[in-house]
Design a protein around this motif. Structure first.
Motif, PDB file in Angstrom:
ATOM      1  N   GLU A  60       0.830  -1.200   0.000  1.00 51.36           N
ATOM      2  CA  GLU A  60       0.000   0.000   0.000  1.00 51.36           C
ATOM      3  C   GLU A  60       0.870   1.258   0.000  1.00 51.36           C
ATOM      4  OE1 GLU A  60      -3.758   1.541  -0.350  1.00 51.36           O
ATOM      5  OE2 GLU A  60      -3.319  -0.592  -0.034  1.00 51.36           O
ATOM      6  N   ILE A  61       1.954   1.240   0.798  1.00 47.72           N
ATOM      7  CA  ILE A  61       2.868   2.391   0.848  1.00 47.72           C
ATOM      8  C   ILE A  61       3.575   2.585  -0.493  1.00 47.72           C
ATOM      9  CG2 ILE A  61       4.944   3.293   1.956  1.00 47.72           C
ATOM     10  CD1 ILE A  61       4.093   1.924   4.503  1.00 47.72           C
ATOM     11  N   VAL A  62       4.063   1.477  -1.083  1.00 47.51           N
ATOM     12  CA  VAL A  62       4.807   1.571  -2.347  1.00 47.51           C
ATOM     13  C   VAL A  62       3.914   2.088  -3.469  1.00 47.51           C
ATOM     14  CG1 VAL A  62       6.048   0.230  -4.065  1.00 47.51           C
ATOM     15  CG2 VAL A  62       6.441  -0.210  -1.643  1.00 47.51           C
ATOM     16  N   VAL A  63       2.703   1.520  -3.576  1.00 58.71           N
ATOM     17  CA  VAL A  63       1.798   1.903  -4.674  1.00 58.71           C
ATOM     18  C   VAL A  63       1.413   3.375  -4.569  1.00 58.71           C
ATOM     19  CG1 VAL A  63      -0.505   1.521  -5.621  1.00 58.71           C
ATOM     20  CG2 VAL A  63       0.922  -0.433  -4.994  1.00 58.71           C
ATOM     21  N   PHE A  68       1.438   9.081  -6.021  1.00 60.15           N
ATOM     22  CA  PHE A  68       1.251  10.453  -5.535  1.00 60.15           C
ATOM     23  C   PHE A  68       2.511  11.079  -4.944  1.00 60.15           C
ATOM     24  CE2 PHE A  68      -2.771   8.113  -5.041  1.00 60.15           C
ATOM     25  CZ  PHE A  68      -3.575   8.838  -5.906  1.00 60.15           C
ATOM     26  N   LYS A  69       3.683  10.457  -5.169  1.00 59.57           N
ATOM     27  CA  LYS A  69       4.964  10.998  -4.698  1.00 59.57           C
ATOM     28  C   LYS A  69       5.013  11.078  -3.163  1.00 59.57           C
ATOM     29  CE  LYS A  69       6.118  11.368  -8.963  1.00 59.57           C
ATOM     30  NZ  LYS A  69       7.036  10.384  -9.551  1.00 59.57           N
ATOM     31  N   TYR A  79      -3.379   4.216   5.129  1.00 52.91           N
ATOM     32  CA  TYR A  79      -4.215   3.111   4.660  1.00 52.91           C
ATOM     33  C   TYR A  79      -3.614   1.757   5.040  1.00 52.91           C
ATOM     34  CZ  TYR A  79      -6.902   6.456   1.863  1.00 52.91           C
ATOM     35  OH  TYR A  79      -7.689   7.484   1.465  1.00 52.91           O
ATOM     36  N   GLY A  80      -2.284   1.650   4.921  1.00 53.24           N
ATOM     37  CA  GLY A  80      -1.627   0.376   5.234  1.00 53.24           C
ATOM     38  C   GLY A  80      -1.782  -0.008   6.692  1.00 53.24           C
TER      39      GLY A  80
END
Length: 693
Positions: A60-63, A68-69, A79-80
């Motif tokens: 979730e963090i990577v995506v 969104f930078k 969210y994660g």
């Protein structure tokens, strides 16, 4: 165990404590998915969901970061975390529900069957088995510890008592007892054979009280036997361990108790031994007393990292630190070596924060250690302001506070004026310059600094603070390290005028400071006067003070005043003074005596000293040879012989030696001599370079 189910969470379970079976899996039968094996899958499912939640958290963090930078990183992190918590809690609830279903089914089964036995894959012991069957089962079973046998034995006796109460024949009671008594070869067998009475005659009268009395007596005897054996084994193991530890101590320490020996190790700074002994302190373990002594050992030995580890362990044991605990923790900052000033400064701030956190009242001693730590890390300005801060906080400074203040003032002065870098040039100018204006400018800073020290002495007199010998020596040493070293005698006279020296006799350190100052300032007469005082007051010297006296002789020889002072008499009195107190020379002694005899043109004596160094197993250094060639520079042949000895012994050269020998070679030697010296210097420098590589 009660008939109702007992709540059990995830993790390993024992059938003797849980209504659930062991959570093992028979992989060959897993394909049939038997209901009891399903409980073994619950932990795997839970931890699998835990891993899945963590992977989704990272993804979730990577995506979001890619999409969104920088802003997406924080959005994905939020969210994660929510997703991870939801998956973990959901998996936990699911696992608890599954295990609760097994618990409910187990209760229903036992209620219907009217039995207290735990449902399990493992075979349960049968209290009604025959003696031969019991013996066969015991012989074929894996060997277990005695306490496990006792546990099984007690369980069998308990079950037998519950079932035999309903019996009506005393003969059946006796036969049951006999079958249990001989089902094992444990020590309980002997106890049963001794306590059992002969079988009573068959009768139906008053059976009930007899059964209850005997069953109770048998259970109590079993428990007593078990407790006795366990206590004996523990005591034997403890005595054996203590005996081994006692043999490791020195003879004078074997009479000390564990606590006293622990305190002694802590005071000596033997942290490793103290931390090992800490495990055997018993009731004194995990107490404020134990942790204070461990921190004291760290403070004495300079264990910087270990001290903080001990303090963290103390907080884990929910113990509130005392002022002594934090003082020892802080003192480690002043004794540690190889630790950067930044880390020590951070540690000081942390300890002060711990005082405020636990509301520990700061004492004068604690604040003195804080002040000393600030000086140690070079924060001299904070240390100088500390006395005023103490007074503002209502804490009265003591003599240790003012002693640390003098040290802080001295370090600040040396740092501000660059005294250590220009020390030798400054002393040479003071001793040789005849320009009064130049001397006054050089001494002005030193005079002002000495006035500050004198002001502290007067403040102590006014405040009725008792002065000790350590404070006197600290002030004198600080005066010596100024641009006006002669101020040492002025301050010493101030102490005398205030009658401080009347109750406090000057010691070895005091005379060492005064005599070394005489060497710096060419006050030979003052040095001889102090030497007479030492003899009259029976001051016991150390080798450092003896070396200062020899330097006074070297000063006489260097300034060519041997016609004014009888050097032979002076040297003879110093040597007799050494013999009186059995003081042996050290390396520094020979570094002073060899150039002294060389400058007095007594080369035979200088050579004898080199031979004496060999007898005392002291290897001559380049400083010894430097003093020797300076004294015999008029005889160039001897200078070359000494240089060849230096090259053959592979002694590392100093810039001072190279400068002196090249200067002598240019004046007295030939071109071949200069070439030989240059070749020898290159050879020794290449050797030094290869060693460093």
């Amino acid at each position: 165990m009660s008939s109702s189910g007992k709540y059990v969470g995830l993790g390993p379970r024992d059938s003797s404590e849980s209504p659930f079976p062991d959570t093992f899996l028979n992989w060959r039968e897993l394909i049939y998915f038997r209901s009891w094996q399903a409980s073994g899958l619950v932990p795997f499912v839970y931890y699998f969901l835990f891993i899945v939640g963590f992977i989704l958290f990272i993804s979730e963090i990577v995506v979001n970061t890619i999409a969104f930078k920088a802003g997406g990183f924080f959005l994905g992190l939020l969210y994660g975390i929510i997703q991870f918590i939801g998956i973990v809690f959901g998996g936990r609830i699911m696992a608890e529900v599954v295990l609760s279903i097994f618990d409910i089914r187990d209760n229903i089964y036992r209620t219907a069957a009217g039995s207290n036995n735990v449902i399990s894959h493992q075979p349960q012991p049968n209290p009604y088995m025959s003696s031969s069957a019991s013996s066969d089962q015991y012989n074929n079973a894996p060997k277990r510890l005695d306490y496990e046998i006792f546990k099984d034995k007690e369980m069998m006796l308990s079950r037998w008592t519950q079932s035999v109460v309903r019996c009506t024949s005393s003969a059946s009671l006796y036969s049951s007892l006999q079958s249990i008594s001989y089902c094992t070869t444990s020590p309980i067998k002997k106890i049963k054979s001794n306590v059992l009475p002969p079988p009573p005659p068959s009768s139906s009268t008053s059976e009930q009280p007899i059964i209850k009395k005997k069953s109770t007596y048998i259970k109590r005897s079993d428990q007593q036997a078990i407790d006795s054996i366990v206590k004996t084994r523990r005591r034997d193991a403890e005595y054996t361990s203590n005996d081994q530890k006692l043999l490791e101590r020195s003879p004078e320490d074997r009479k000390l108790s564990q606590v006293d020996y622990f305190k002694k190790l802590s005071k000596l700074g033997r942290y490793e031994e103290a931390s090992t002994l800490y495990k055997y302190l018993g009731t004194n373990k995990r107490t404020v007393f134990a942790y204070e002594n461990l921190l004291l050992a760290c403070a004495v030995s300079g264990k910087f990292n270990e001290s903080w580890h001990v303090y963290n362990q103390m907080k884990k044991d929910s113990l509130k630190p005392s002022i002594y605990t934090l003082a020892h923790l802080l003192q480690t900052c002043t004794t540690a070596r190889g630790i950067s000033n930044e880390r020590i400064g951070e540690r000081v701030d942390k300890v002060i924060a711990e005082c405020e956190k636990y509301d520990v009242a700061m004492t004068t001693t604690f604040l003195n250690i804080v002040m000393k730590a600030l000086v140690y890390v070079g924060q001299h300005d904070k240390a100088l302001e500390f006395v005023n801060n103490m007074k503002g906080a209502g804490v009265k400074p003591d003599i240790a506070t003012y002693t640390t203040l003098v040290v802080a003032m001295s370090e600040e002065y040396k740092q501000r004026t660059g005294f250590l870098e220009s020390k030798f040039g400054l002393l040479h100018t003071i001793n040789t310059s005849h320009n009064s204006q130049e001397l006054d400018e050089l001494r002005s800073d030193g005079v002002k600094q000495i006035e500050k020290y004198t002001g502290i002495i007067k403040l102590l007199k006014k405040s009725n603070v008792k002065v000790d010998r350590y404070f006197i020596n600290t002030v004198l040493h600080a005066c010596k390290l100024t641009n006006n070293p002669q101020g040492v005698f002025q301050v010493y006279d101030t102490f005398k005028e205030m009658n401080y020296t009347k109750d406090i006799q000057s010691d070895t350190k005091t005379y060492d400071i005064l005599i070394s100052t005489c060497c710096y300032t060419n006050k030979i007469d003052k040095g001889l006067e102090l030497f007479e005082d030492m003899i009259n007051y029976n001051v016991r010297p150390d080798v450092g003070l003896i070396n200062s006296l020899f330097r006074l002789v070297l000063r006489i020889a260097s300034t060519k005043q041997e016609n004014i002072y009888d050097v032979d008499v002076f040297m003879d009195r110093i040597i007799k003074y050494m013999e009186r107190y059995q003081i042996l020379p050290n390396k520094d002694t020979f570094q002073v005596l060899i150039p002294t005899y060389s400058k007095l043109q007594r080369f035979e004596k200088a050579y004898e000293l080199l031979l004496e160094m060999k007898v005392l197993n002291i290897k001559p250094s380049i400083k010894d040879y430097t003093g020797l060639i300076v004294g015999i520079q008029g005889d160039f042949e001897k200078v070359m012989k000494i240089f060849r000895v230096i090259v053959s012994q592979r002694i590392k050269l100093t810039p001072e030696f190279i400068s002196i020998i090249l200067k002598i070679a240019k004046k007295k030697g030939s071109d071949e001599n200069i070439e030989e010296i240059a070749k020898g210097i290159r050879e020794l420098e290449n050797q030094t370079l290869n060693k460093s590589i």
